[in-house]
Structure formats: structure tokens, C-alpha cells
Write a protein that holds these residues in place. Structure first.
Motif, PDB file in Angstrom:
ATOM      1  N   ILE A  23      35.327  37.328  34.417  1.00 48.59           N
ATOM      2  CA  ILE A  23      34.660  38.081  35.639  1.00 48.59           C
ATOM      3  C   ILE A  23      34.906  36.919  36.547  1.00 48.59           C
ATOM      4  N   VAL A  24      35.281  36.461  36.903  1.00 48.48           N
ATOM      5  CA  VAL A  24      35.523  35.285  38.018  1.00 48.48           C
ATOM      6  C   VAL A  24      35.274  34.850  39.350  1.00 48.48           C
ATOM      7  N   GLU A  25      34.461  33.758  40.008  1.00 49.49           N
ATOM      8  CA  GLU A  25      34.014  33.324  41.107  1.00 49.49           C
ATOM      9  C   GLU A  25      34.902  32.562  41.965  1.00 49.49           C
ATOM     10  N   LEU A  26      34.835  32.635  42.686  1.00 48.05           N
ATOM     11  CA  LEU A  26      36.389  32.384  44.070  1.00 48.05           C
ATOM     12  C   LEU A  26      35.259  30.617  44.309  1.00 48.05           C
ATOM     13  N   THR A  27      36.030  29.875  44.523  1.00 49.02           N
ATOM     14  CA  THR A  27      35.639  28.312  44.729  1.00 49.02           C
ATOM     15  C   THR A  27      36.192  27.819  45.874  1.00 49.02           C
ATOM     16  N   ASP A  28      36.743  28.722  46.681  1.00 49.03           N
ATOM     17  CA  ASP A  28      37.254  28.333  47.797  1.00 49.03           C
ATOM     18  C   ASP A  28      38.365  29.546  48.436  1.00 49.03           C
ATOM     19  N   SER A  29      39.042  29.515  49.267  1.00 51.71           N
ATOM     20  CA  SER A  29      39.051  31.424  50.344  1.00 51.71           C
ATOM     21  C   SER A  29      40.662  31.504  49.523  1.00 51.71           C
ATOM     22  N   PHE A  30      40.939  33.260  50.165  1.00 50.40           N
ATOM     23  CA  PHE A  30      42.077  33.426  49.108  1.00 50.40           C
ATOM     24  C   PHE A  30      42.641  34.310  49.888  1.00 50.40           C
ATOM     25  N   GLU A  31      43.640  35.295  49.724  1.00 42.87           N
ATOM     26  CA  GLU A  31      44.733  36.082  50.554  1.00 42.87           C
ATOM     27  C   GLU A  31      45.355  36.638  50.106  1.00 42.87           C
TER      28      GLU A  31
ATOM     29  N   ARG B 253      45.314  36.285  45.755  1.00 42.86           N
ATOM     30  CA  ARG B 253      45.981  35.119  45.183  1.00 42.86           C
ATOM     31  C   ARG B 253      44.734  33.889  45.973  1.00 42.86           C
ATOM     32  N   SER B 254      44.687  32.522  45.570  1.00 43.75           N
ATOM     33  CA  SER B 254      43.783  31.529  46.038  1.00 43.75           C
ATOM     34  C   SER B 254      44.524  30.189  44.952  1.00 43.75           C
ATOM     35  N   GLN B 255      44.865  29.212  45.996  1.00 45.73           N
ATOM     36  CA  GLN B 255      45.525  27.984  45.611  1.00 45.73           C
ATOM     37  C   GLN B 255      44.226  27.474  44.584  1.00 45.73           C
ATOM     38  N   ALA B 256      42.819  27.676  44.704  1.00 46.97           N
ATOM     39  CA  ALA B 256      41.659  27.019  44.880  1.00 46.97           C
ATOM     40  C   ALA B 256      41.743  27.346  42.981  1.00 46.97           C
ATOM     41  N   PRO B 257      41.157  26.936  42.156  1.00 41.86           N
ATOM     42  CA  PRO B 257      40.165  27.052  40.832  1.00 41.86           C
ATOM     43  C   PRO B 257      39.587  28.672  40.946  1.00 41.86           C
ATOM     44  N   LEU B 258      39.134  29.120  40.152  1.00 40.67           N
ATOM     45  CA  LEU B 258      37.907  30.116  40.106  1.00 40.67           C
ATOM     46  C   LEU B 258      37.821  30.114  38.936  1.00 40.67           C
ATOM     47  N   LYS B 259      36.078  30.005  38.682  1.00 40.31           N
ATOM     48  CA  LYS B 259      35.456  29.578  37.385  1.00 40.31           C
ATOM     49  C   LYS B 259      35.046  31.193  37.182  1.00 40.31           C
ATOM     50  N   ILE B 260      35.222  31.064  35.651  1.00 39.53           N
ATOM     51  CA  ILE B 260      34.744  32.607  34.506  1.00 39.53           C
ATOM     52  C   ILE B 260      33.101  32.365  34.566  1.00 39.53           C
ATOM     53  N   VAL B 261      32.744  33.535  34.667  1.00 35.87           N
ATOM     54  CA  VAL B 261      31.363  33.308  35.321  1.00 35.87           C
ATOM     55  C   VAL B 261      30.715  34.686  34.212  1.00 35.87           C
ATOM     56  N   GLY B 262      32.076  35.833  33.008  1.00 29.53           N
ATOM     57  CA  GLY B 262      31.918  36.285  32.497  1.00 29.53           C
ATOM     58  C   GLY B 262      32.525  37.096  31.884  1.00 29.53           C
ATOM     59  N   GLU B 263      32.669  37.950  30.733  1.00 23.75           N
ATOM     60  CA  GLU B 263      33.756  39.164  30.611  1.00 23.75           C
ATOM     61  C   GLU B 263      33.340  40.605  30.564  1.00 23.75           C
ATOM     62  N   VAL B 264      34.291  41.380  30.313  1.00 22.57           N
ATOM     63  CA  VAL B 264      33.967  42.598  30.568  1.00 22.57           C
ATOM     64  C   VAL B 264      35.124  43.285  29.644  1.00 22.57           C
ATOM     65  N   THR B 265      34.243  44.142  29.110  1.00 21.08           N
ATOM     66  CA  THR B 265      34.984  44.853  27.434  1.00 21.08           C
ATOM     67  C   THR B 265      35.235  46.373  27.599  1.00 21.08           C
ATOM     68  N   ASP B 266      34.760  46.975  29.051  1.00 18.69           N
ATOM     69  CA  ASP B 266      35.125  47.727  28.898  1.00 18.69           C
ATOM     70  C   ASP B 266      35.886  48.557  30.074  1.00 18.69           C
ATOM     71  N   TRP B 267      36.908  47.936  30.226  1.00 16.67           N
ATOM     72  CA  TRP B 267      38.060  48.008  31.701  1.00 16.67           C
ATOM     73  C   TRP B 267      39.296  49.546  30.031  1.00 16.67           C
ATOM     74  N   VAL B 268      39.268  50.033  31.315  1.00 17.82           N
ATOM     75  CA  VAL B 268      40.696  51.500  31.027  1.00 17.82           C
ATOM     76  C   VAL B 268      42.031  50.663  30.116  1.00 17.82           C
ATOM     77  N   ARG B 269      41.661  50.822  29.052  1.00 16.09           N
ATOM     78  CA  ARG B 269      43.325  50.006  28.499  1.00 16.09           C
ATOM     79  C   ARG B 269      44.172  50.721  28.300  1.00 16.09           C
ATOM     80  N   ILE B 270      45.191  50.628  28.413  1.00 24.25           N
ATOM     81  CA  ILE B 270      46.554  51.098  28.974  1.00 24.25           C
ATOM     82  C   ILE B 270      47.402  51.407  27.443  1.00 24.25           C
ATOM     83  N   THR B 271      48.092  52.756  27.260  1.00 26.58           N
ATOM     84  CA  THR B 271      48.876  53.425  25.761  1.00 26.58           C
ATOM     85  C   THR B 271      49.562  52.213  25.741  1.00 26.58           C
ATOM     86  N   PRO B 272      50.100  52.529  24.381  1.00 23.67           N
ATOM     87  CA  PRO B 272      51.698  51.356  24.242  1.00 23.67           C
ATOM     88  C   PRO B 272      52.435  51.994  24.414  1.00 23.67           C
ATOM     89  N   GLU B 273      52.569  53.543  24.855  1.00 17.56           N
ATOM     90  CA  GLU B 273      53.788  53.743  26.049  1.00 17.56           C
ATOM     91  C   GLU B 273      54.198  53.217  27.589  1.00 17.56           C
TER      92      GLU B 273
END
Length: 145
Positions: free
Chosen positions: A76-84, A103-123
Motif C-alpha cells: 500500500i503506497v501513499e502519494l508524495t506529489d501529483s500523478f497521472e 504513474r508518478s515522477q515523485a516517490p511513493l511512500k510504503i504505508v503497509g502491505e496487502v497479503t490477500d490479493w488474487v494470485r494468478i495461476t502458473p499457466e
């Protein structure tokens, strides 16, 4: 933290988030993601932007396709400036940005991690890798010709 959003008036942004970045890098809360690294999809290209999405599963796909041997991670990321909008997706493939890719030219700050997204299969991952290999081959052929 997963439900945390950015107020739309902070940077006059087209999406309120929350926002996610997928990678294989093992990062910590508080670290900054910055442009200036080689692309996962075109290794000869140094990125001028940092890419992210408002869809955790989209970030998960990016993590699955990312270089490296580490575990797939969605931060999970937080913006530090504008994006498009990400023009590589929205202008070329999905007008209107249904993928909510940015996308942004400014850094993104990590504020957390998600562990429950839907993972794609190897195929599914193999199909994506084949598509990317074809895109690389096509763009290399254009450069040569």
C-alpha cells in the motif's frame, strides 16, 4: 491501513485510492519507491516514473511479472506529489483507465502491505510472460528496421 485513502484535494488527483505497488522487493513501511530503476518489462529502459494502481490484484500481477527471486508483494503506497494516468495502458489499451493504472515522477511512500490479493495461476503467468516477450521482440524489430 488497507482502507486508508488520499483526499482528492491534496494533489487534485483523478482517483482517491488507496494505491498499490507490486514488486518482489522486500521493503519496509516508511521506505520510498522512486523512479530511476530498470523496467521489469524492458530491462534496457531506465524508468522515469514509478508505476502503481488502485487495484490490489493489478499490483499482484505486476509483482508476479517483476524480476527477481523474492516473494510477490503488494504494498500500500501513499502519494508524495501529483500523478497521472499510465499512458502505456490507458492510451494504448484501455481508454478511460478501467485498470486504474497510474504513474508518478515523485516517490511513493510504503504505508503497509496487502497479503490477500488474487494470485494468478502458473499457466496465466506463462501466458503473460509470452505476451511480454512478443511485445519486446516486436519493439526490438521496430528499432532494428
Amino acid at each position: 491501513m488497507e482502507n486508508e485513502t488520499i483526499e482528492s484535494n491534496v494533489f487534485d488527483v483523478p482517483d482517491n485510492g488507496p494505491f498499490y505497488h507490486g514488486t518482489r522487493a522486500n521493503l519496509q513501511v516508511g521506505e520510498l519507491l522512486t523512479p530511476g530503476f530498470n523496467s521489469n518489462y524492458h530491462p534496457e529502459v531506465v524508468m522515469n516514473h514509478i508505476y502503481f494502481t488502485a487495484l490490489p490484484n493489478g499490483a499482484g500481477l505486476a509483482a508476479a511479472l517483476a524480476k527477481g527471486d523474492g516473494h510477490e508483494r503488494v504494498y500500500i503506497v501513499e502519494l508524495t506529489d501529483s500523478f497521472e494516468n499510465d499512458p502505456n495502458v490507458t492510451d494504448k489499451k484501455f481508454p478511460g483507465n478501467p485498470t486504474r493504472s497510474y504513474r508518478s515522477q515523485a516517490p511513493l511512500k510504503i504505508v503497509g502491505e496487502v497479503t490477500d490479493w488474487v494470485r494468478i495461476t502458473p499457466e496465466e503467468l506463462q501466458v503473460w510472460r509470452e505476451k511480454l516477450a512478443k511485445l519486446r521482440a516486436d519493439s526490438n524489430a521496430k528499432i532494428i528496421n
